[in-house]
Design an enzyme around this catalytic site. Sequence first.
Site, PDB file in Angstrom:
ATOM      1  N   GLN A   1      51.014  23.937  40.935  1.00 19.29           N
ATOM      2  CA  GLN A   1      51.353  25.247  40.994  1.00 19.29           C
ATOM      3  C   GLN A   1      52.098  25.922  39.676  1.00 19.29           C
ATOM      4  O   GLN A   1      52.910  25.007  39.202  1.00 19.29           O
ATOM      5  CB  GLN A   1      52.071  25.576  42.361  1.00 19.29           C
ATOM      6  CG  GLN A   1      51.540  25.324  43.575  1.00 19.29           C
ATOM      7  CD  GLN A   1      52.494  24.948  44.689  1.00 19.29           C
ATOM      8  OE1 GLN A   1      53.710  24.339  44.734  1.00 19.29           O
ATOM      9  NE2 GLN A   1      52.237  25.229  45.970  1.00 19.29           N
TER      10      GLN A   1
ATOM     11  N   HIS B   1      42.763  35.302  41.066  1.00 19.58           N
ATOM     12  CA  HIS B   1      41.947  36.645  41.208  1.00 19.58           C
ATOM     13  C   HIS B   1      42.701  37.636  40.133  1.00 19.58           C
ATOM     14  O   HIS B   1      42.323  38.791  40.111  1.00 19.58           O
ATOM     15  CB  HIS B   1      42.356  37.334  42.399  1.00 19.58           C
ATOM     16  CG  HIS B   1      42.185  36.363  43.570  1.00 19.58           C
ATOM     17  ND1 HIS B   1      43.344  35.816  44.058  1.00 19.58           N
ATOM     18  CD2 HIS B   1      41.062  35.674  44.370  1.00 19.58           C
ATOM     19  CE1 HIS B   1      42.925  34.919  45.244  1.00 19.58           C
ATOM     20  NE2 HIS B   1      41.549  34.952  45.423  1.00 19.58           N
TER      21      HIS B   1
ATOM     22  N   ARG C   1      43.162  21.497  41.200  1.00 15.79           N
ATOM     23  CA  ARG C   1      42.994  22.919  41.404  1.00 15.79           C
ATOM     24  C   ARG C   1      44.522  23.373  40.799  1.00 15.79           C
ATOM     25  O   ARG C   1      45.621  23.007  41.035  1.00 15.79           O
ATOM     26  CB  ARG C   1      42.976  23.324  42.882  1.00 15.79           C
ATOM     27  CG  ARG C   1      43.193  24.781  42.917  1.00 15.79           C
ATOM     28  CD  ARG C   1      43.427  25.178  44.388  1.00 15.79           C
ATOM     29  NE  ARG C   1      42.246  24.789  45.349  1.00 15.79           N
ATOM     30  CZ  ARG C   1      42.181  24.574  46.741  1.00 15.79           C
ATOM     31  NH1 ARG C   1      43.618  24.545  47.240  1.00 15.79           N
ATOM     32  NH2 ARG C   1      41.414  24.096  47.167  1.00 15.79           N
TER      33      ARG C   1
ATOM     34  N   ASP D   1      45.489  20.581  49.671  1.00 10.47           N
ATOM     35  CA  ASP D   1      46.304  21.809  48.919  1.00 10.47           C
ATOM     36  C   ASP D   1      47.776  21.417  48.724  1.00 10.47           C
ATOM     37  O   ASP D   1      48.198  20.555  49.352  1.00 10.47           O
ATOM     38  CB  ASP D   1      46.302  22.590  50.282  1.00 10.47           C
ATOM     39  CG  ASP D   1      44.832  23.308  50.640  1.00 10.47           C
ATOM     40  OD1 ASP D   1      44.167  22.890  49.833  1.00 10.47           O
ATOM     41  OD2 ASP D   1      44.674  23.921  51.479  1.00 10.47           O
ATOM     42  N   MET D   2      48.586  22.182  48.016  1.00 12.83           N
ATOM     43  CA  MET D   2      49.799  21.932  47.828  1.00 12.83           C
ATOM     44  C   MET D   2      50.767  23.005  48.589  1.00 12.83           C
ATOM     45  O   MET D   2      50.368  24.316  48.560  1.00 12.83           O
ATOM     46  CB  MET D   2      49.804  22.197  46.190  1.00 12.83           C
ATOM     47  CG  MET D   2      51.618  21.831  45.959  1.00 12.83           C
ATOM     48  SD  MET D   2      51.690  19.992  46.621  1.00 12.83           S
ATOM     49  CE  MET D   2      51.113  18.894  45.090  1.00 12.83           C
TER      50      MET D   2
ATOM     51  N   ARG E   1      52.382  34.410  58.853  1.00 22.28           N
ATOM     52  CA  ARG E   1      53.135  33.284  57.775  1.00 22.28           C
ATOM     53  C   ARG E   1      52.891  33.538  56.552  1.00 22.28           C
ATOM     54  O   ARG E   1      53.807  33.719  55.664  1.00 22.28           O
ATOM     55  CB  ARG E   1      52.823  31.946  58.386  1.00 22.28           C
ATOM     56  CG  ARG E   1      53.724  30.836  57.732  1.00 22.28           C
ATOM     57  CD  ARG E   1      53.306  29.641  57.581  1.00 22.28           C
ATOM     58  NE  ARG E   1      53.542  28.913  58.880  1.00 22.28           N
ATOM     59  CZ  ARG E   1      54.463  27.734  59.078  1.00 22.28           C
ATOM     60  NH1 ARG E   1      54.972  27.312  58.131  1.00 22.28           N
ATOM     61  NH2 ARG E   1      54.336  27.638  60.276  1.00 22.28           N
ATOM     62  N   ARG E   2      51.675  33.744  56.101  1.00 20.43           N
ATOM     63  CA  ARG E   2      51.125  34.115  54.753  1.00 20.43           C
ATOM     64  C   ARG E   2      51.826  35.337  54.289  1.00 20.43           C
ATOM     65  O   ARG E   2      52.271  35.636  53.570  1.00 20.43           O
ATOM     66  CB  ARG E   2      49.618  33.960  54.449  1.00 20.43           C
ATOM     67  CG  ARG E   2      49.091  32.701  54.648  1.00 20.43           C
ATOM     68  CD  ARG E   2      49.001  32.159  53.475  1.00 20.43           C
ATOM     69  NE  ARG E   2      50.270  31.332  53.483  1.00 20.43           N
ATOM     70  CZ  ARG E   2      50.291  30.134  54.074  1.00 20.43           C
ATOM     71  NH1 ARG E   2      48.983  29.423  54.666  1.00 20.43           N
ATOM     72  NH2 ARG E   2      51.569  29.482  53.986  1.00 20.43           N
TER      73      ARG E   2
ATOM     74  N   LYS F   1      48.751  29.759  41.113  1.00 20.63           N
ATOM     75  CA  LYS F   1      50.148  30.231  40.859  1.00 20.63           C
ATOM     76  C   LYS F   1      51.262  29.660  41.697  1.00 20.63           C
ATOM     77  O   LYS F   1      52.230  29.459  41.188  1.00 20.63           O
ATOM     78  CB  LYS F   1      50.031  31.839  40.943  1.00 20.63           C
ATOM     79  CG  LYS F   1      49.541  32.543  39.764  1.00 20.63           C
ATOM     80  CD  LYS F   1      49.911  34.012  39.710  1.00 20.63           C
ATOM     81  CE  LYS F   1      48.836  34.554  38.667  1.00 20.63           C
ATOM     82  NZ  LYS F   1      49.126  35.927  38.640  1.00 20.63           N
ATOM     83  N   GLY F   2      50.710  29.398  42.977  1.00 21.02           N
ATOM     84  CA  GLY F   2      51.738  28.954  43.856  1.00 21.02           C
ATOM     85  C   GLY F   2      52.083  30.107  44.698  1.00 21.02           C
ATOM     86  O   GLY F   2      52.637  31.175  44.306  1.00 21.02           O
TER      87      GLY F   2
ATOM     88  N   LYS G   1      45.710  20.385  54.407  1.00 14.31           N
ATOM     89  CA  LYS G   1      47.151  20.291  54.081  1.00 14.31           C
ATOM     90  C   LYS G   1      47.901  19.396  54.806  1.00 14.31           C
ATOM     91  O   LYS G   1      47.698  18.918  56.025  1.00 14.31           O
ATOM     92  CB  LYS G   1      47.725  21.959  54.946  1.00 14.31           C
ATOM     93  CG  LYS G   1      47.297  22.981  54.294  1.00 14.31           C
ATOM     94  CD  LYS G   1      48.084  24.347  54.553  1.00 14.31           C
ATOM     95  CE  LYS G   1      47.703  25.474  53.583  1.00 14.31           C
ATOM     96  NZ  LYS G   1      46.163  25.630  53.422  1.00 14.31           N
TER      97      LYS G   1
END
Length: 301
Positions: free
Chosen positions: A155, A218, A175, A125-126, A279-280, A178-179, A91
């Site tokens: 994304q 997924h 990659r 990673d974005m 956080r996620r 969706k974001g 990141k």
Amino acid sequence: MSAFDQVIARCLPLIPRPIVRAVSRRYIAGEIFADAARVITSLNREGLLATVDVLGESVDRAELVGRAVGEYLEALDAIRRDDLRCNISVKPTQLGLMIDAALCLDSVRRLARAARDHGNFVRLDMEDSRCTGATLDLHRTLRAEGFGNLGVVLQACLRRSLDDVRDLPEGTSVRLCKGIYIEPRVIAYRERALINKNFVRLLGEMLDRGLYVGIATHDEEVVWEALQLIDRRRVPTEAYEFQMLLGVDQELRGMIRAAGHRLRVYVPYGSSWYAYSVRRLKENPRIAGYVVRSLLAPRRP
Ligand code: FDA
């Protein structure tokens, strides 16, 4: 967001740490690289590839950037030593993007160089939309310096992503996901149906441009659409891979792999598991909803 997800999101700060730990165990390999290595070895035995992520983001002190770089360098050494089929995902804000662009560029360069020496690969990673332009610039700069082993993420929720695909340098590995970040409507699509449509549109553009695509989802409907595109265009299996997060829908993962497609699992590990999990979950309460539903759902024998 459903009422159920809203309730879960509001309750998050009240959930005791051991419970967050228990929930996150399924999605996070452990605290040290040896934990991740065990998970990766077992994925490799199943014919799956991996990408490893040292947990951490939004770092505000240069010494923490140095520590993260050190951990990734050790991971790259261990991957080579143990002959793991695994690359690294990093990141930019963990590597100093919010502190100093030059520090971040230098950190990513060190990792890309070490990875290149090891015959390995680094995925940037974005993160949220404040980082999109700077992350794509990092990639462009380092590619121009000859680091072909560095890839990016786009994304499908972002309105700008179609232009970004068209601007990616030839031969980029990208990659597509969706974001995960909640963004303002002027920047991002919010309707799931529209995000899915845009995902398929972007994938089509990427395949048209001959880019190597990591199809990270997924969502079975999106997987179905992707398989249609791949089949119709007779895209060779070496030109793409599917990607999924550790611990999510292993049944779908098994079906994709059994059908002969490459599949890479994203394996996070590190001591910042609590901050990462909370956080996620806060950023995207739908995920909290999935997690709680999966805990409540009866397990299949
Ligand atoms: P969707 O959200 O519709 O989920 C489809 C189904 O999958 C759900 O119904 C649920 O059952 C299940 N599911 C999805 N996510 C789950 C979870 N976390 N836990 C449990 N079940 C879950 N984002 C980003 O902004 N920048 C990035 O760099 C990355 N990198 C990345 C790498 C990889 C390998 C993956 C798979 C994903 C990412 N993401 C990401 C996250 C991505 O943007 C997105 O938020 C999630 O993948 C969820 O979107 P789906 O496409 O799976 O669809």
